[in-house]
Motif scaffolding. Sequence first.
Motif, mmCIF file in Angstrom:
data_model
loop_
_atom_site.group_PDB
_atom_site.id
_atom_site.type_symbol
_atom_site.label_atom_id
_atom_site.label_comp_id
_atom_site.label_asym_id
_atom_site.label_seq_id
_atom_site.Cartn_x
_atom_site.Cartn_y
_atom_site.Cartn_z
ATOM 1 N N THR A 1 -35.968 14.528 -0.047
ATOM 2 C CA THR A 1 -37.248 15.153 -0.378
ATOM 3 C C THR A 1 -38.233 14.107 -0.878
ATOM 4 O O THR A 1 -39.410 14.128 -0.528
ATOM 5 C CB THR A 1 -37.049 16.218 -1.465
ATOM 6 N N LYS B 1 -46.217 11.653 7.286
ATOM 7 C CA LYS B 1 -47.565 12.107 7.607
ATOM 8 C C LYS B 1 -47.649 13.601 7.309
ATOM 9 O O LYS B 1 -46.690 14.333 7.519
ATOM 10 C CB LYS B 1 -47.814 11.860 9.095
ATOM 11 N N ARG B 2 -48.819 14.033 6.825
ATOM 12 C CA ARG B 2 -48.952 15.456 6.511
ATOM 13 C C ARG B 2 -49.226 16.254 7.780
ATOM 14 O O ARG B 2 -49.930 15.795 8.668
ATOM 15 C CB ARG B 2 -50.086 15.668 5.528
ATOM 16 N N GLU B 3 -48.640 17.460 7.798
ATOM 17 C CA GLU B 3 -48.758 18.283 8.999
ATOM 18 C C GLU B 3 -50.080 19.046 9.056
ATOM 19 O O GLU B 3 -50.507 19.477 10.115
ATOM 20 C CB GLU B 3 -47.613 19.310 9.042
ATOM 21 N N THR B 4 -50.703 19.243 7.896
ATOM 22 C CA THR B 4 -51.857 20.134 7.822
ATOM 23 C C THR B 4 -53.008 19.660 8.697
ATOM 24 O O THR B 4 -53.308 18.470 8.744
ATOM 25 C CB THR B 4 -52.348 20.208 6.364
ATOM 26 N N ARG C 1 -49.859 19.970 -6.041
ATOM 27 C CA ARG C 1 -50.128 18.793 -5.206
ATOM 28 C C ARG C 1 -48.834 18.053 -4.860
ATOM 29 O O ARG C 1 -48.633 17.628 -3.716
ATOM 30 C CB ARG C 1 -51.076 17.832 -5.932
ATOM 31 N N MET C 2 -47.959 17.906 -5.858
ATOM 32 C CA MET C 2 -46.734 17.141 -5.611
ATOM 33 C C MET C 2 -45.816 17.887 -4.647
ATOM 34 O O MET C 2 -45.252 17.298 -3.726
ATOM 35 C CB MET C 2 -45.983 16.884 -6.927
ATOM 36 N N HIS D 1 -40.071 12.180 1.687
ATOM 37 C CA HIS D 1 -41.140 12.885 2.400
ATOM 38 C C HIS D 1 -42.519 12.511 1.872
ATOM 39 O O HIS D 1 -43.532 12.819 2.496
ATOM 40 C CB HIS D 1 -40.933 14.393 2.294
ATOM 41 N N MET D 2 -42.556 11.881 0.702
ATOM 42 C CA MET D 2 -43.809 11.384 0.150
ATOM 43 C C MET D 2 -44.517 10.459 1.145
ATOM 44 O O MET D 2 -45.727 10.372 1.174
ATOM 45 C CB MET D 2 -43.454 10.597 -1.096
ATOM 46 N N LEU E 1 -47.109 17.439 -1.329
ATOM 47 C CA LEU E 1 -46.854 16.086 -0.832
ATOM 48 C C LEU E 1 -45.442 15.995 -0.274
ATOM 49 O O LEU E 1 -45.211 15.416 0.789
ATOM 50 C CB LEU E 1 -47.041 15.098 -1.985
ATOM 51 N N TRP E 2 -44.480 16.614 -0.982
ATOM 52 C CA TRP E 2 -43.093 16.525 -0.530
ATOM 53 C C TRP E 2 -42.796 17.468 0.615
ATOM 54 O O TRP E 2 -41.738 17.408 1.222
ATOM 55 C CB TRP E 2 -42.153 16.778 -1.707
ATOM 56 N N ALA F 1 -38.722 20.959 -5.669
ATOM 57 C CA ALA F 1 -39.024 20.806 -4.246
ATOM 58 C C ALA F 1 -37.764 20.721 -3.406
ATOM 59 O O ALA F 1 -37.808 20.986 -2.202
ATOM 60 C CB ALA F 1 -39.876 19.560 -4.029
ATOM 61 N N ASP G 1 -45.020 17.778 3.112
ATOM 62 C CA ASP G 1 -45.932 17.292 4.143
ATOM 63 C C ASP G 1 -47.165 18.188 4.297
ATOM 64 O O ASP G 1 -47.633 18.436 5.398
ATOM 65 C CB ASP G 1 -45.213 17.166 5.500
ATOM 66 N N ARG G 2 -47.678 18.690 3.171
ATOM 67 C CA ARG G 2 -48.912 19.464 3.208
ATOM 68 C C ARG G 2 -49.933 18.765 2.315
ATOM 69 O O ARG G 2 -49.678 17.689 1.790
ATOM 70 C CB ARG G 2 -48.682 20.882 2.652
ATOM 71 N N TYR G 3 -51.106 19.399 2.108
ATOM 72 C CA TYR G 3 -52.116 18.839 1.211
ATOM 73 C C TYR G 3 -52.135 19.529 -0.141
ATOM 74 O O TYR G 3 -52.449 18.925 -1.139
ATOM 75 C CB TYR G 3 -53.514 18.951 1.830
#
Lengths: 171, 312
Positions: free
Chosen positions: A11, A18-21, B24-25, A14-15, B28-29, B274, B31-33
């Motif tokens: 997990t 790339k973000r999926e949004t 937010r965190m 995953h930082m 981030l974990w 998470a 993969d969203r905003y």
Amino acid sequence: MFSIVRSLWITFLHMFHKRETIQYPEEKVKLTTRWRGRIVLTRDPDMGERCVGCYLCAAACPVDCISLQATEDENGRRYPAFFRINFSRCIFCGYCEEACPTYAIQLIPDFEMGEYNRQNLVYEKKDLLIDGQGKYAGYNYYKVAGMAIGGKDKGEAENENPPVDVKSLMP
Amino acid sequence: MIIIGAVLGALLTIAPGLIWLERRMLALWQDRYGPNRAGPFGLLVVLADTIKLFFKEDWIPPFADKFVFVIAPAIVAITVLMSFVVVPFAPGIVVSDLNVGILFFLAMSSMGAYSIILGGWASNNKYSLLGAMRGAAQLISYEVFMGLSLMGVVLMSGSFSLNDIVEAQRGMWYVVPQFFGFLMFFIAGVAETHRLPFDIPEAESELVAGFHSEYSGMKFGLFFVGEYLGITLISSVTVVLFFGGWLGPEFLPPVAWFALKTFGFIIFFILLRASLPRPRYDQLMEFGWKILFPLTLLNLVATATILLWLET
């Protein structure tokens, strides 16, 4: 115990992914050409309406959101007097497009049709009709159909032989 | 008096801020905003959330036990805030340096469980009651080894005062000699704050919202603030007991070191949420009584033996 630490680590990694949004209003979604969105009525290459008012789309529609009235012009060409789609009911199933024998009704990749007033979701023919051919370029129903209309008699369609006089003995 | 004001002000800003940080965190974990529209980095979402909570209808169900229902959310916030009384943020910056600091912290933080039990009971709702029952079951499984896990630290420093414990860590942070104690305490701490993976009394996927199903408006907000304050409390106490509190290299002031370490643990709390699934509450009790409790006793006995051996 190890699996807990491992899932924590995965997990954490995953930082750096790339973000999926997709930031929608600024960034647009990539829609494929066969995406089923807003419904349009197309025209043939000669800018005539393709719709012949056969009611098949209205019959196929599972939520009964299409309503139309067929009529004929002076050439004997059928066209809809009015064509109305209630998009507050439409479920974008695409059955109307499948049912249409003349490729007139088509679903296009556009979904941004939000309205504040529900009545604005009822699209009339002038809202639906576009000045293009949509997905099937070059197709003209009256040019390939056997039906006689003004300016085109029996046997004058593409790939069609002149009609045979069945009462004559001569070949 | 100034210190009380400063601590209270800081805590009550951190608690809602953590809501934003957590969202937010988590995002981030995953993969969203997360919230990123209101204000810079979505920071104003905190304000929007608070205003929303204040303007929501503060409803008391007609079937609830009114007095207990109203008092339950206050208990969690009060007890957690009271626990902060003994936490030394920097040399001299402590509301009250009690000589039984650890005991006071344990007593106050355990009282927080009352809010869950009373809130669930007073709601008179079967899901709330189930949540409260689980809360009680969870309480008896972690509370014992939570206290015992700290006794190693007390043995080594020879004091219950948190200030003295920090001072005693000048040579070496207690996380090294008391590593098992740290692990036990942290696991118990996660259970204490009822955070994932031990959010068994809340368990929103099975019990609606557990003990606070019937709460709305600012009463719910108090439970929320209590939970986030609890995270801050457990993080800061872990830092004080095992990670040298405000000790650190000179280039940063002691308060900054303390805040930095605490935020590290807060973020670890969020990482736990998470990544880990929730155990059943009988699994937690089994884990607590059959594994962690004997291990804690073993750790205590070993620490005591080694200390005695070193003395003689």
